[in-house]
Scaffold this active site. Structure first.
Site: not given
Ligand code: APR
Length: 313
Positions: A10, A12-13, A15, A89, A96, A119, A121, A176
């Site tokens: 992941g 995203g933000n 990761g 939910r 997820n 990490v 949720n 949490h």
């Molecule tokens: N394989 C790889 N990556 C994936 C998959 C998958 N099957 N499905 C989703 N992703 C990636 C998305 O493409 C995205 O880049 O997971 C990333 C999630 O990043 P964000 O949407 O930016 O979410 P973020 O704010 O990073 O939060 C991630 O952490 O704190 C927790 O509640 C939060 O569950 C959330 C997680």
């Protein structure tokens, strides 16, 4: 000495920010994995290009596959989706669970000796899912929630006292938000019990603000959730594991006989070292604290039962 290898799933933000903190601390080589093509590769390259400026040495790889993750010492799972308007939910949980199950299976196959930090949720159910799917021993699966709550709580206390955050030490248990179990009698500022520095009423306000810490950020950002502090919390755990620091941190750890939980991952103080959770520390709780902790455990059990229904296979 061989450098540690950390895979972050992941990008995203949360990761990508984990990668940033880990690189800055020179914790090891990093692999960023995401389902979106080009994105983890782009972020990895961008971060690598910062290394001559910040002077850190690390190989940083971005990928959409798992081959490059092989032999990781730590696997951090942040992949998942955020709750969208109109989504229940249960729908979020279902989505997820599938994502975390899929990525854990692939990552665990390539790094069978890693410590897994979850990490995504809803955290307690995601840790349980990752544990089931990975087949890893319980000590090598741990969830991040408590370090973040503790950091929020400590930062608010430091601001109130007007002192350095370095001198605030605290302990929180449970999950949490509403499930958090604050333990003000285990909170000190420079060794001084916090009750001598902050009134009970003010401390209660700080506890409430900590409980709502995630929502406070979402309310401000509007289009996403917190990531600097969640990522810093995750990397504090990874650092303790990689360097075998054996820090005492509140984590979602597997408790069986501990606190009479009976085989679930709940927020408890742990010693984190090279084997993952080296020990769950059992602290003395009073009647009120026990009651709050029991409510938190009940909620975890309900969530895990529901998550189990969505587990593929
Ligand atoms: N394989 C790889 N990556 C994936 C998959 C998958 N099957 N499905 C989703 N992703 C990636 C998305 O493409 C995205 O880049 O997971 C990333 C999630 O990043 P964000 O949407 O930016 O979410 P973020 O704010 O990073 O939060 C991630 O952490 O704190 C927790 O509640 C939060 O569950 C959330 C997680």
């Amino acid at each position: 000495m061989k450098r540690a290898k950390i895979t972050i799933i992941g990008a995203g933000n949360v990761g990508a920010t984990c990668a940033h903190w880990a690189a800055a601390k020179e914790l090891g080589d990093l692999v960023l994995v995401d389902i979106v093509e080009g994105m983890p590769q782009g972020k990895a390259l961008d971060l690598y290009e910062a290394s001559p400026i910040e002077n850190f040495d690390a190989r940083i790889t971005g990928t959409n596959g798992y081959e490059e993750t092989a032999g990781s010492d730590v696997l951090i799972i942040t992949s998942g989706i955020a709750r969208k308007p109109g989504m229940s939910r249960d729908e979020l949980l279902q989505t997820n669970v599938k994502i975390v199950a899929e990525v854990t299976a692939k990552a665990a196959e390539h790094s069978p000796d890693a410590v897994l930090i979850v990490v995504s949720n809803p955290l307690d159910a995601m840790v349980h899912t990752a544990w089931k799917v990975s087949g890893f021993p319980t000590n090598r699966v741990v969830g991040q929630a408590g370090v973040l709550d503790m950091a929020r709580y400590c930062s608010f206390i430091a601001a109130e006292v007007g002192c350095s955050v370095e001198d605030v030490s605290a302990l929180l248990m449970g999950g949490h938000g509403d499930d958090m179990v604050p333990l003000p009698r285990y909170t000190c500022v420079g060794g001084i019990p916090v009750g001598q520095l902050i009134s009970a009423g003010k401390l209660e306000q700080i506890v409430t603000r900590t409980r709502n810490g995630g929502a406070e950020i979402v309310g401000l950002l509007k289009t996403g959730s917190a990531y600097y502090a969640p990522a810093a919390a995750t990397i504090a755990m990874a650092e303790s594991i990689i360097k075998d620091k054996r820090r005492v941190l509140p984590c979602a750890a597997h408790c069986d006989k501990e606190y009479g939980v009976g085989g679930y991952f709940v927020g408890v103080p742990c010693i984190l070292g090279s084997n993952g959770v080296e020990k769950v520390i059992e602290v003395e709780l009073d009647a009120k604290e026990r009651e709050l902790f029991a409510a938190s455990v009940k909620h975890v059990k309900e969530l895990c039962e529901l998550a189990g229904k969505f587990l593929p296979g």
